[in-house]
Design a protein around this motif. Structure first.
Motif, PDB file in Angstrom:
ATOM      1  N   TYR A  86      35.833  -0.663  54.514  1.00  0.00           N
ATOM      2  CA  TYR A  86      36.485  -0.646  55.821  1.00  0.00           C
ATOM      3  C   TYR A  86      37.244  -1.946  56.036  1.00  0.00           C
ATOM      4  O   TYR A  86      36.658  -3.021  56.059  1.00  0.00           O
ATOM      5  N   TYR A  87      38.572  -1.845  56.183  1.00  0.00           N
ATOM      6  CA  TYR A  87      39.418  -3.019  56.370  1.00  0.00           C
ATOM      7  C   TYR A  87      39.936  -3.150  57.804  1.00  0.00           C
ATOM      8  O   TYR A  87      40.851  -3.916  58.064  1.00  0.00           O
ATOM      9  N   GLY A  88      39.353  -2.393  58.720  1.00  0.00           N
ATOM     10  CA  GLY A  88      39.835  -2.409  60.084  1.00  0.00           C
ATOM     11  C   GLY A  88      39.226  -3.508  60.921  1.00  0.00           C
ATOM     12  O   GLY A  88      38.466  -4.362  60.452  1.00  0.00           O
ATOM     13  N   SER A  89      39.556  -3.457  62.204  1.00  0.00           N
ATOM     14  CA  SER A  89      39.068  -4.398  63.202  1.00  0.00           C
ATOM     15  C   SER A  89      39.123  -3.651  64.523  1.00  0.00           C
ATOM     16  O   SER A  89      38.917  -2.442  64.543  1.00  0.00           O
ATOM     17  N   SER A  90      39.390  -4.341  65.616  1.00  0.00           N
ATOM     18  CA  SER A  90      39.719  -3.613  66.839  1.00  0.00           C
ATOM     19  C   SER A  90      40.913  -2.713  66.559  1.00  0.00           C
ATOM     20  O   SER A  90      41.749  -3.012  65.707  1.00  0.00           O
ATOM     21  N   LEU A  91      40.983  -1.598  67.276  1.00  0.00           N
ATOM     22  CA  LEU A  91      42.035  -0.616  66.990  1.00  0.00           C
ATOM     23  C   LEU A  91      42.734  -0.230  68.281  1.00  0.00           C
ATOM     24  O   LEU A  91      42.086   0.161  69.259  1.00  0.00           O
ATOM     25  N   TYR A  92      44.064  -0.316  68.266  1.00  0.00           N
ATOM     26  CA  TYR A  92      44.869  -0.018  69.454  1.00  0.00           C
ATOM     27  C   TYR A  92      45.910   1.060  69.142  1.00  0.00           C
ATOM     28  O   TYR A  92      47.086   0.910  69.434  1.00  0.00           O
ATOM     29  N   GLY A  93      45.453   2.146  68.536  1.00  0.00           N
ATOM     30  CA  GLY A  93      46.363   3.233  68.176  1.00  0.00           C
ATOM     31  C   GLY A  93      47.139   2.913  66.910  1.00  0.00           C
ATOM     32  O   GLY A  93      46.793   2.033  66.131  1.00  0.00           O
ATOM     33  N   GLY A  94      48.230   3.670  66.695  1.00  0.00           N
ATOM     34  CA  GLY A  94      49.097   3.425  65.551  1.00  0.00           C
ATOM     35  C   GLY A  94      48.557   3.941  64.239  1.00  0.00           C
ATOM     36  O   GLY A  94      49.022   3.522  63.174  1.00  0.00           O
ATOM     37  N   VAL A  95      47.568   4.833  64.269  1.00  0.00           N
ATOM     38  CA  VAL A  95      47.026   5.432  63.051  1.00  0.00           C
ATOM     39  C   VAL A  95      47.736   6.755  62.773  1.00  0.00           C
ATOM     40  O   VAL A  95      48.276   7.389  63.680  1.00  0.00           O
ATOM     41  N   PHE A  96      47.724   7.183  61.510  1.00  0.00           N
ATOM     42  CA  PHE A  96      48.359   8.469  61.194  1.00  0.00           C
ATOM     43  C   PHE A  96      47.813   9.008  59.890  1.00  0.00           C
ATOM     44  O   PHE A  96      47.219   8.294  59.075  1.00  0.00           O
ATOM     45  N   VAL A  97      48.019  10.327  59.699  1.00  0.00           N
ATOM     46  CA  VAL A  97      47.613  11.033  58.490  1.00  0.00           C
ATOM     47  C   VAL A  97      48.822  11.802  57.978  1.00  0.00           C
ATOM     48  O   VAL A  97      49.490  12.510  58.736  1.00  0.00           O
ATOM     49  N   THR A  98      49.106  11.675  56.679  1.00  0.00           N
ATOM     50  CA  THR A  98      50.208  12.412  56.076  1.00  0.00           C
ATOM     51  C   THR A  98      49.948  12.572  54.585  1.00  0.00           C
ATOM     52  O   THR A  98      49.426  11.672  53.933  1.00  0.00           O
ATOM     53  N   ASP A  99      50.278  13.749  54.053  1.00  0.00           N
ATOM     54  CA  ASP A  99      50.155  14.031  52.621  1.00  0.00           C
ATOM     55  C   ASP A  99      48.760  13.724  52.084  1.00  0.00           C
ATOM     56  O   ASP A  99      48.602  13.176  50.988  1.00  0.00           O
ATOM     57  N   GLY A 100      47.741  14.069  52.849  1.00  0.00           N
ATOM     58  CA  GLY A 100      46.378  13.869  52.399  1.00  0.00           C
ATOM     59  C   GLY A 100      45.892  12.438  52.424  1.00  0.00           C
ATOM     60  O   GLY A 100      44.823  12.124  51.880  1.00  0.00           O
ATOM     61  N   LYS A 101      46.659  11.567  53.077  1.00  0.00           N
ATOM     62  CA  LYS A 101      46.308  10.151  53.167  1.00  0.00           C
ATOM     63  C   LYS A 101      46.185   9.726  54.630  1.00  0.00           C
ATOM     64  O   LYS A 101      46.967  10.166  55.481  1.00  0.00           O
ATOM     65  N   LEU A 102      45.222   8.878  54.897  1.00  0.00           N
ATOM     66  CA  LEU A 102      44.987   8.336  56.233  1.00  0.00           C
ATOM     67  C   LEU A 102      45.365   6.860  56.216  1.00  0.00           C
ATOM     68  O   LEU A 102      44.953   6.116  55.316  1.00  0.00           O
ATOM     69  N   TRP A 103      46.165   6.455  57.197  1.00  0.00           N
ATOM     70  CA  TRP A 103      46.619   5.070  57.291  1.00  0.00           C
ATOM     71  C   TRP A 103      45.970   4.399  58.494  1.00  0.00           C
ATOM     72  O   TRP A 103      46.143   4.835  59.635  1.00  0.00           O
ATOM     73  N   LEU A 104      45.235   3.324  58.216  1.00  0.00           N
ATOM     74  CA  LEU A 104      44.544   2.535  59.234  1.00  0.00           C
ATOM     75  C   LEU A 104      45.168   1.144  59.288  1.00  0.00           C
ATOM     76  O   LEU A 104      45.448   0.552  58.238  1.00  0.00           O
ATOM     77  N   ASN A 105      45.362   0.619  60.489  1.00  0.00           N
ATOM     78  CA  ASN A 105      45.919  -0.736  60.613  1.00  0.00           C
ATOM     79  C   ASN A 105      44.850  -1.744  61.000  1.00  0.00           C
ATOM     80  O   ASN A 105      43.872  -1.416  61.663  1.00  0.00           O
ATOM     81  N   HIS A 106      45.057  -2.971  60.551  1.00  0.00           N
ATOM     82  CA  HIS A 106      44.337  -4.125  61.089  1.00  0.00           C
ATOM     83  C   HIS A 106      45.329  -4.810  62.019  1.00  0.00           C
ATOM     84  O   HIS A 106      46.311  -5.397  61.558  1.00  0.00           O
ATOM     85  N   PRO A 107      45.121  -4.724  63.338  1.00  0.00           N
ATOM     86  CA  PRO A 107      46.196  -5.083  64.275  1.00  0.00           C
ATOM     87  C   PRO A 107      46.652  -6.527  64.207  1.00  0.00           C
ATOM     88  O   PRO A 107      47.845  -6.804  64.316  1.00  0.00           O
ATOM     89  N   THR A 108      45.735  -7.458  64.041  1.00  0.00           N
ATOM     90  CA  THR A 108      46.136  -8.869  64.068  1.00  0.00           C
ATOM     91  C   THR A 108      46.518  -9.395  62.684  1.00  0.00           C
ATOM     92  O   THR A 108      47.322 -10.316  62.582  1.00  0.00           O
ATOM     93  N   ASP A 109      45.962  -8.810  61.623  1.00  0.00           N
ATOM     94  CA  ASP A 109      46.410  -9.162  60.269  1.00  0.00           C
ATOM     95  C   ASP A 109      47.745  -8.512  59.923  1.00  0.00           C
ATOM     96  O   ASP A 109      48.372  -8.858  58.921  1.00  0.00           O
ATOM     97  N   ARG A 110      48.147  -7.522  60.721  1.00  0.00           N
ATOM     98  CA  ARG A 110      49.439  -6.837  60.568  1.00  0.00           C
ATOM     99  C   ARG A 110      49.543  -6.126  59.222  1.00  0.00           C
ATOM    100  O   ARG A 110      50.573  -6.182  58.546  1.00  0.00           O
ATOM    101  N   ILE A 111      48.485  -5.425  58.849  1.00  0.00           N
ATOM    102  CA  ILE A 111      48.450  -4.720  57.570  1.00  0.00           C
ATOM    103  C   ILE A 111      47.983  -3.284  57.792  1.00  0.00           C
ATOM    104  O   ILE A 111      47.059  -3.031  58.576  1.00  0.00           O
TER     105      ILE A 111
END
Length: 202
Positions: A86-111
């Motif tokens: 798990y590479y996340g942190s606090s989460l403020y939206g901006g997640v998505f799923v496409t082509d069988g892949k889930l994209w999670l952001n780390h909001p302050t690391d900007r990744i």
């Protein structure tokens, strides 16, 4: 209306949309521009984001590796799984799923980090964005993020680890929350305290 919309995602085929409702701990479906909820599912703690694909809705808990997979029609829990590592942190939206892949952001690391939907495993792919992710919208081709400013940066998810200049759009994302209505082809940014949803054409 719905207060505390931290993330919003339009359905892929229907005039419907889903919201992650921060302090209410819920993922909610609404149809069209109506205010009544079709269903609302409690995911046990603060709701930080929501994503959808052709089969399911994905509920993200703030600061948690656990993902709730929900039935699009009735909100029933199909299963849960954990992102690993798990590479996340606090989460403020901006997640998505496409082509069988889930994209999670780390909001302050900007990744953004890419995971396999099938088993929650990280596949080694990531990319950086220009702003802290305090809101984000997936328009079906790009994720558009901002640090709650009118500098909104849009990125197409890369096939592998890449860096490139984003496309910049001029909209006012208000405060937290936001998303994209695929049916209406518009960015939707709700006011945090409920009331109006501000709509911008693609």
């Amino acid at each position: 209306g719905q207060n505390q919309v931290m993330g919003l995602h339009g359905d892929l085929t229907e005039d419907a949309w889903y919201s992650a409702n921060w302090g209410y701990n819920t993922i909610t479906r609404r149809n069209g521009t109506g205010t009544g909820a079709v269903w609302s599912r409690n995911i046990g703690t603060t709701a930080g984001g929501v994503a959808v694909d052709a089969t399911s809705v994905y509920g993200f808990r703030n600061g948690s590796a656990t993902i709730y997979v929900l039935n699009r029609s009735n909100g029933g829990v199909t299963k849960t799984f954990n992102l690993s590592p798990y590479y996340g942190s606090s989460l403020y939206g901006g997640v998505f799923v496409t082509d069988g892949k889930l994209w999670l952001n780390h909001p302050t690391d900007r990744i953004y980090y890419r995971y396999n939907v099938a088993d929650g495993s990280y596949d080694g792919t990531s990319f950086s964005v220009a702003a802290s992710v305090y809101n984000g919208a997936w328009n079906g081709k790009e994720v558009c993020v901002s640090a709650n400013s009118n500098q909104v940066y849009c990125y197409a998810p890369p096939a592998s680890n890449e860096s490139y200049a984003p496309r910049i759009i001029g909209v006012d994302p208000k405060s937290h929350g936001g998303g994209f209505s695929l049916f209406h082809n518009e960015y939707w940014y709700p006011e945090w305290s409920g009331g109006n949803v501000h709509r911008y054409a693609l």
